[in-house]
Design a protein around this motif. Structure first.
Motif, short mmCIF file in Angstrom:
data_model
loop_
_atom_site.label_atom_id
_atom_site.label_comp_id
_atom_site.label_asym_id
_atom_site.label_seq_id
_atom_site.Cartn_x
_atom_site.Cartn_y
_atom_site.Cartn_z
N LEU A 99 -4.53 -2.45 11.46
CA LEU A 99 -4.77 -3.87 11.79
C LEU A 99 -5.26 -4.01 13.23
CD1 LEU A 99 -1.71 -5.59 10.03
CD2 LEU A 99 -4.09 -5.43 9.22
N ASP A 100 -4.75 -3.18 14.11
CA ASP A 100 -5.17 -3.25 15.52
C ASP A 100 -6.67 -2.95 15.67
OD1 ASP A 100 -2.61 -3.92 16.30
OD2 ASP A 100 -2.07 -1.89 16.93
N ASP A 101 -7.23 -2.18 14.76
CA ASP A 101 -8.66 -1.83 14.84
C ASP A 101 -9.50 -2.69 13.89
OD1 ASP A 101 -8.33 -0.05 16.83
OD2 ASP A 101 -8.68 1.77 15.63
N THR A 102 -8.90 -3.73 13.33
CA THR A 102 -9.55 -4.53 12.30
C THR A 102 -9.93 -5.91 12.84
OG1 THR A 102 -8.43 -3.43 10.46
CG2 THR A 102 -9.10 -5.71 10.10
N THR A 103 -11.17 -6.34 12.59
CA THR A 103 -11.54 -7.70 12.96
C THR A 103 -11.49 -8.64 11.76
OG1 THR A 103 -13.86 -7.06 12.66
CG2 THR A 103 -13.00 -7.04 14.91
N THR A 140 0.82 -1.22 0.00
CA THR A 140 0.00 0.00 0.00
C THR A 140 0.85 1.27 0.00
OG1 THR A 140 -0.12 0.02 2.42
CG2 THR A 140 -1.88 -1.15 1.27
N HIS A 141 2.16 1.11 0.14
CA HIS A 141 3.08 2.25 0.18
C HIS A 141 2.73 3.18 1.34
CE1 HIS A 141 4.30 0.79 -3.74
NE2 HIS A 141 3.03 0.84 -4.12
N GLU A 142 2.44 2.58 2.49
CA GLU A 142 2.13 3.38 3.68
C GLU A 142 3.17 3.11 4.77
OE1 GLU A 142 -2.67 3.83 3.74
OE2 GLU A 142 -1.92 1.79 3.82
N ASP A 143 3.14 3.93 5.79
CA ASP A 143 3.99 3.74 6.96
C ASP A 143 3.55 2.44 7.67
OD1 ASP A 143 5.02 3.84 9.63
OD2 ASP A 143 5.18 6.03 9.48
N PRO A 144 4.47 1.49 7.87
CA PRO A 144 4.07 0.21 8.50
C PRO A 144 3.46 0.42 9.89
CG PRO A 144 6.36 0.13 7.70
CD PRO A 144 5.90 1.54 7.51
N ARG A 145 3.84 1.48 10.58
CA ARG A 145 3.24 1.74 11.89
C ARG A 145 1.77 2.13 11.73
NH1 ARG A 145 7.25 6.32 13.68
NH2 ARG A 145 6.48 6.95 11.62
N PHE A 146 1.48 2.88 10.67
CA PHE A 146 0.08 3.23 10.40
C PHE A 146 -0.71 1.98 10.04
CE2 PHE A 146 -3.23 4.55 7.28
CZ PHE A 146 -4.04 5.25 8.16
N VAL A 147 -0.12 1.13 9.21
CA VAL A 147 -0.79 -0.12 8.85
C VAL A 147 -1.05 -0.96 10.10
CG1 VAL A 147 -0.54 -2.30 7.59
CG2 VAL A 147 0.13 -0.15 6.49
N GLU A 204 -6.48 -6.22 0.95
CA GLU A 204 -5.21 -5.68 1.45
C GLU A 204 -4.71 -4.53 0.58
OE1 GLU A 204 -2.30 -8.76 1.94
OE2 GLU A 204 -3.20 -9.46 3.81
N ASP A 205 -4.91 -4.64 -0.72
CA ASP A 205 -4.46 -3.58 -1.59
C ASP A 205 -5.41 -3.49 -2.79
OD1 ASP A 205 -2.48 -4.94 -4.09
OD2 ASP A 205 -3.27 -6.17 -2.47
N PRO A 206 -5.46 -2.33 -3.43
CA PRO A 206 -4.60 -1.15 -3.31
C PRO A 206 -4.79 -0.36 -2.02
CG PRO A 206 -6.40 -0.71 -4.83
CD PRO A 206 -6.50 -2.16 -4.47
N PHE A 207 -5.81 -0.66 -1.25
CA PHE A 207 -5.98 -0.04 0.06
C PHE A 207 -6.55 -1.11 0.99
CE2 PHE A 207 -9.57 0.95 -2.75
CZ PHE A 207 -10.57 0.27 -2.11
N ILE A 208 -6.28 -0.96 2.28
CA ILE A 208 -6.85 -1.92 3.23
C ILE A 208 -8.32 -1.60 3.41
CG2 ILE A 208 -6.72 -2.90 5.55
CD1 ILE A 208 -3.86 -1.80 5.72
N LEU A 209 -9.17 -2.62 3.17
CA LEU A 209 -10.60 -2.48 3.43
C LEU A 209 -10.90 -3.46 4.55
CD1 LEU A 209 -13.36 -1.26 2.52
CD2 LEU A 209 -13.66 -3.31 1.13
N SER A 210 -11.39 -2.97 5.68
CA SER A 210 -11.54 -3.90 6.78
C SER A 210 -12.82 -3.69 7.57
CB SER A 210 -10.32 -3.83 7.71
OG SER A 210 -10.09 -2.52 8.15
N GLU A 211 -13.18 -4.73 8.26
CA GLU A 211 -14.32 -4.67 9.17
C GLU A 211 -13.79 -4.31 10.55
OE1 GLU A 211 -16.55 -8.32 9.41
OE2 GLU A 211 -17.98 -7.48 10.84
N THR A 212 -14.53 -3.47 11.24
CA THR A 212 -14.16 -3.12 12.61
C THR A 212 -15.05 -3.91 13.58
OG1 THR A 212 -15.72 -1.32 12.90
CG2 THR A 212 -13.64 -0.80 11.78
#
Ligand SMILES: Nc1nc2c(ncn2[C@@H]2O[C@H](COP(=O)(O)OP(=O)(O)O)[C@@H](O)[C@H]2O)c(=O)[nH]1
Ligand SMILES: Nc1nc2c(ncn2[C@@H]2O[C@H](COP(=O)(O)OP(=O)(O)O)[C@@H](O)[C@H]2O)c(=O)[nH]1
Ligand SMILES: [Mn+2]
Ligand SMILES: [Mn+2]
Ligand SMILES: [Mn+2]
Ligand SMILES: [Mn+2]
Lengths: 246, 246
Positions: free
Chosen positions: B80-84, B69-76, B89-97
């Protein structure tokens, strides 16, 4: 400045040939810059964008899909006739229409119309919105912005919501590219689908069923700048591509 | 009855510990039944639902996704910490909370916050909305309905739009089941995501970038009945199932 949202009450059942601009202007004291949202179903009834099931002969393909969706094959044929790409066949037909709009059953509707009739989306909704805008200018002398709406499903979230099908006097998207946030950073979210946000709230005011409010006026609604690329192209739509692989 | 939509102007930059109910009530003469929409970013800043990138150690998985995704791994990692459930995963993370909400980057935001900080969605947005409603009642003595909003992408249609993240004093869905159309037919469309339609229009009034309007009041907004099942369950979401197969 406060925005006022005014339901247009008192419209009768609409039939082919009815002059919507004339009828609406009798019920609303328009001001320059007002936004009028009109339900596509009512636009289509007035302009004869309806079909009689009795006059439709279903193809083999329509018969095949109708088996899966448990619908009248003639209705399925009407959906296919308004479809440029079938994205899903079942449990419901999800299709793209000629404008790039993606909707369940290509936006065809059984509701609020006589038995045996279906209401299509306006086949050229941008011209429809522009035409209504011109007609309103002629009847009441005011410069009105127009959105033609439909109630539509979404991904991931239950429940339908209103979206814009056609619009005139505004752009679909408000473009924030080049803007900065409160800390001076360049924005990540740069394109807001303003026309859908307005259409959505008008859909809430209209309601479904027998509310009888197919038109809603927004007064003191700010202007914005942007562009009209509201629909993803097939090749840039991540979700659609993933669906296409199945 | 006309609905009035009132932007709340004059709020300062919000910081952890700020009393939002107090600050908003100084700027709005509330009436019983008003709907207050508040940007989740501002709720989260006031309640400290933010993280410092410097304090985050990315996992190998976050490093792997960040490459794509070419993002800061800490941001990723924060995403992930807020993702269930990671849907894409790409081109952008789409996740369920945790609430069932599906959003790009789990709704985490870099905008309108200090450098090196990210704003999370409120982790318990229903309780957040109920708490704000209670606080408003204490401060101004009025019965306010509350929606906490975020700006969110959609499928098929370009541009973000506002949606409801948490709500109190209303149901998310207006339920038309059992209602009839103008011709007496049973309705096909029976569930309207009213809370998103209101949130969407508030998002238009808020704007993105440096507009400085994180709160919008709706006056004379009708009441409705329904339920709170706004998010499809994984197993009933056709689009999600199709995506899951890839
Ligand atoms: N007065 C009037 N209202 C109508 C008519 N047809 C639909 N409506 C109302 O317009 C609103 C939207 O109708 P709906 O069938 O959901 O339209 P759609 O969202 O464009 O498919 C509802 O309040 C309906 O009761 C009509 O012919 N006359
Ligand atoms: N007054 C004020 N406005 C803010 C603040 N943070 C964001 N906003 C405004 O609130 C609105 C929504 O902000 P945004 O960052 O898009 O929130 P989100 O949609 O919840 O992610 C915009 O008009 C912002 O300028 C703040 O701390 N103070
Ligand atoms: Mn419809
Ligand atoms: Mn409708
Ligand atoms: Mn956000
Ligand atoms: Mn926003």
């Amino acid at each position: 400045m406060h925005i006022e949202v005014i339901p247009v009450e008192g419209l009768p059942l609409i039939h082919q040939g009815d002059d919507l601009a004339e009828m609406i202007c009798k019920l609303v004291a328009f001001e320059d810059g007002d936004v009028l949202c009109l339900a596509s179903s009512v636009y289509s009834k007035a302009h004869g964008h309806t079909r009689l099931l009795d006059e439709i002969v279903p193809s083999a393909n329509a018969e095949r899909i109708a088996q899966k969706t448990h619908e009248d094959p003639r209705f399925v044929q009407a959906v296919l006739d308004d479809t440029t790409d079938v994205i899903l066949e079942d449990p419901f037909i999800l299709s793209e229409t000629v404008t790039g709009h993606v909707g369940v059953r290509a936006g065809l509707d059984h509701s609020n119309v006589e038995d045996g009739m279906v209401v299509r989306l306006p086949p050229d909704p941008m011209t429809a919105a522009a035409g209504l805008r011109d007609a309103l200018r002629v009847v009441c002398g005011k410069e009105i912005r127009v959105i033609i709406t439909d109630t539509c499903g979404r991904s991931f979230r239950r429940g339908q919501a209103g979206v814009a099908i056609g619009w005139s006097g505004m752009t679909a998207i408000r473009d924030f590219r080049g803007d900065h946030d409160l800390f001076g950073h360049t924005l990540e979210i740069t394109e807001e689908a303003v026309v859908d946000e307005v259409a959505g709230f008008s859909n809430f005011v209209m309601g479904e069923s027998n509310n009888g409010i197919p038109a809603v006026v927004f007064r003191n609604c700010p202007q914005w700048n942007g562009h009209d690329d509201l629909h993803f192209r097939r090749d840039e739509d991540i979700i659609r591509q993933a669906l296409g692989k199945n």
